[in-house]
Design a protein around this motif. Structure first.
Motif, mmCIF file in Angstrom:
data_model
loop_
_atom_site.group_PDB
_atom_site.id
_atom_site.type_symbol
_atom_site.label_atom_id
_atom_site.label_comp_id
_atom_site.label_asym_id
_atom_site.label_seq_id
_atom_site.Cartn_x
_atom_site.Cartn_y
_atom_site.Cartn_z
ATOM 1 N N MET A 173 0.867 -1.145 0.035
ATOM 2 C CA MET A 173 -0.082 -0.084 -0.081
ATOM 3 C C MET A 173 1.127 1.311 0.040
ATOM 4 N N SER A 174 0.706 1.987 -0.912
ATOM 5 C CA SER A 174 1.546 3.391 -0.950
ATOM 6 C C SER A 174 0.520 4.583 -0.555
ATOM 7 N N ALA A 175 1.323 5.544 0.298
ATOM 8 C CA ALA A 175 0.774 6.741 0.807
ATOM 9 C C ALA A 175 -0.001 7.452 -0.187
ATOM 10 N N GLN A 176 -0.686 8.266 -0.036
ATOM 11 C CA GLN A 176 -1.574 9.185 -1.021
ATOM 12 C C GLN A 176 -1.445 10.378 -0.584
ATOM 13 N N PRO A 177 -1.564 11.449 -1.518
ATOM 14 C CA PRO A 177 -1.453 12.987 -1.049
ATOM 15 C C PRO A 177 -2.687 13.321 -0.288
ATOM 16 N N SER A 178 -2.497 14.105 0.502
ATOM 17 C CA SER A 178 -3.670 14.848 1.211
ATOM 18 C C SER A 178 -5.002 15.250 0.549
ATOM 19 N N SER A 179 -6.163 14.552 1.039
ATOM 20 C CA SER A 179 -7.581 15.181 0.577
ATOM 21 C C SER A 179 -8.232 15.646 1.721
ATOM 22 N N ALA A 180 -9.593 15.756 1.388
ATOM 23 C CA ALA A 180 -10.577 16.392 2.391
ATOM 24 C C ALA A 180 -10.687 15.289 3.495
ATOM 25 N N THR A 181 -10.487 14.071 3.143
ATOM 26 C CA THR A 181 -10.610 12.759 4.259
ATOM 27 C C THR A 181 -9.273 12.220 4.383
ATOM 28 N N ASN A 182 -8.145 12.514 3.816
ATOM 29 C CA ASN A 182 -6.816 12.141 4.149
ATOM 30 C C ASN A 182 -6.094 13.106 4.551
ATOM 31 N N ARG A 183 -5.983 13.607 6.068
ATOM 32 C CA ARG A 183 -5.344 14.647 6.341
ATOM 33 C C ARG A 183 -4.415 14.369 7.568
ATOM 34 N N PHE A 184 -2.957 14.745 7.503
ATOM 35 C CA PHE A 184 -2.230 14.555 8.736
ATOM 36 C C PHE A 184 -2.648 14.973 10.011
ATOM 37 N N HIS A 185 -2.440 14.391 11.011
ATOM 38 C CA HIS A 185 -2.910 14.657 12.265
ATOM 39 C C HIS A 185 -1.529 14.741 13.101
ATOM 40 N N LEU A 186 -1.715 15.606 14.034
ATOM 41 C CA LEU A 186 -0.508 15.681 15.106
ATOM 42 C C LEU A 186 -0.950 16.352 16.335
ATOM 43 N N ALA A 187 -0.644 15.656 17.479
ATOM 44 C CA ALA A 187 -1.141 15.948 18.838
ATOM 45 C C ALA A 187 0.191 16.412 19.653
ATOM 46 N N PHE A 188 0.448 17.482 19.954
ATOM 47 C CA PHE A 188 1.532 18.038 20.624
ATOM 48 C C PHE A 188 1.374 18.632 21.894
ATOM 49 N N PRO A 189 2.338 18.831 22.706
ATOM 50 C CA PRO A 189 2.198 19.369 24.305
ATOM 51 C C PRO A 189 2.341 20.902 24.174
ATOM 52 N N VAL A 190 1.530 21.407 25.094
ATOM 53 C CA VAL A 190 1.838 22.821 25.269
ATOM 54 C C VAL A 190 1.439 22.899 26.744
ATOM 55 N N ARG A 191 2.012 24.224 27.211
ATOM 56 C CA ARG A 191 1.780 24.466 28.747
ATOM 57 C C ARG A 191 0.762 25.239 29.169
ATOM 58 N N ASP A 192 0.164 25.826 28.105
ATOM 59 C CA ASP A 192 -0.922 26.924 28.565
ATOM 60 C C ASP A 192 -1.982 26.897 27.174
ATOM 61 N N LEU A 193 -3.273 26.545 27.456
ATOM 62 C CA LEU A 193 -4.043 26.273 26.226
ATOM 63 C C LEU A 193 -4.352 27.839 25.505
ATOM 64 N N ASP A 194 -4.800 28.839 26.559
ATOM 65 C CA ASP A 194 -4.921 30.038 26.218
ATOM 66 C C ASP A 194 -3.737 30.526 25.382
ATOM 67 N N GLU A 195 -2.415 30.406 25.740
ATOM 68 C CA GLU A 195 -1.365 30.865 24.939
ATOM 69 C C GLU A 195 -1.087 30.249 23.642
ATOM 70 N N ALA A 196 -1.663 28.876 23.715
ATOM 71 C CA ALA A 196 -1.738 28.269 22.367
ATOM 72 C C ALA A 196 -2.760 28.802 21.332
ATOM 73 N N ARG A 197 -3.936 29.023 21.924
ATOM 74 C CA ARG A 197 -4.960 29.423 21.240
ATOM 75 C C ARG A 197 -4.671 30.888 20.544
ATOM 76 N N HIS A 198 -4.083 31.747 21.391
ATOM 77 C CA HIS A 198 -3.634 32.839 20.783
ATOM 78 C C HIS A 198 -2.468 32.820 19.758
ATOM 79 N N PHE A 199 -1.543 32.076 20.097
ATOM 80 C CA PHE A 199 -0.473 31.726 19.085
ATOM 81 C C PHE A 199 -0.789 31.092 17.833
ATOM 82 N N TYR A 200 -1.497 29.888 17.821
ATOM 83 C CA TYR A 200 -1.776 29.190 16.566
ATOM 84 C C TYR A 200 -3.071 29.915 15.976
ATOM 85 N N GLY A 201 -3.997 30.312 16.720
ATOM 86 C CA GLY A 201 -5.253 31.124 16.008
ATOM 87 C C GLY A 201 -4.951 32.499 15.747
ATOM 88 N N ASP A 202 -4.511 33.270 16.707
ATOM 89 C CA ASP A 202 -4.463 34.736 16.408
ATOM 90 C C ASP A 202 -3.198 35.104 15.749
#
Length: 144
Positions: A1-30
């Motif tokens: 089986m070979s990997a396929q390019p990203s599509s609407a149903t084939n997305r990369f997922h990454l869970a990563f650690p942060v020390r503060d959610l409000d800080e993360a919301r500001h940085f990644y969101g804003d």
């Protein structure tokens, strides 16, 4: 089986650690401009350029190490995104305007070699290393 390019149903997922959610919301969101998704007291989902990124509260995380690439030390682990050049330049300007300190200022890497690209490294407020790059020729992303 070979990997396929990203599509609407084939997305990369990454869970990563942060020390503060409000800080993360500001940085990644804003600052980065990533739309926010589901959230709870322990996590926050983001639409990271069409991919599924989840910031999780963590009290300790793995230490960073340096690896060498094209003669430069790069932080490991790191994650990021390959963008088209206009999006990359727009993001670089947005980060500069927001006063974000770069670990590596936006610059050209692999000059005159296969895979030539512009890149920039930065850290989020929790110390996670991010790289954003744009290949001169995206077809050379995986060229040895």
């Amino acid at each position: 089986m070979s990997a396929q390019p990203s599509s609407a149903t084939n997305r990369f997922h990454l869970a990563f650690p942060v020390r503060d959610l409000d800080e993360a919301r500001h940085f990644y969101g804003d600052v980065l401009g990533c739309p926010k998704g589901r959230s709870d007291t322990n996590y926050q989902d983001f639409d990271f350029f069409g991919h599924h990124l989840v910031a999780h509260i963590a009290t300790d995380s793995a230490p960073l190490h340096d690896s060498r690439f094209d003669g430069e030390a790069v932080p490991v682990p790191h994650f990021g995104m390959n963008l088209d050049r206009v999006s990359w330049e727009t993001l670089a300007s947005r980060l500069k305007s927001a006063g974000v300190a770069f670990h590596e200022e936006p610059h050209l890497r692999l000059k005159g070699k296969p895979g030539q690209h512009v890149t920039m490294f930065l850290f989020d407020p929790s110390g996670n290393a991010l790289e954003f790059k744009s290949f001169d020729d995206p077809e050379q992303t995986f060229v040895p």
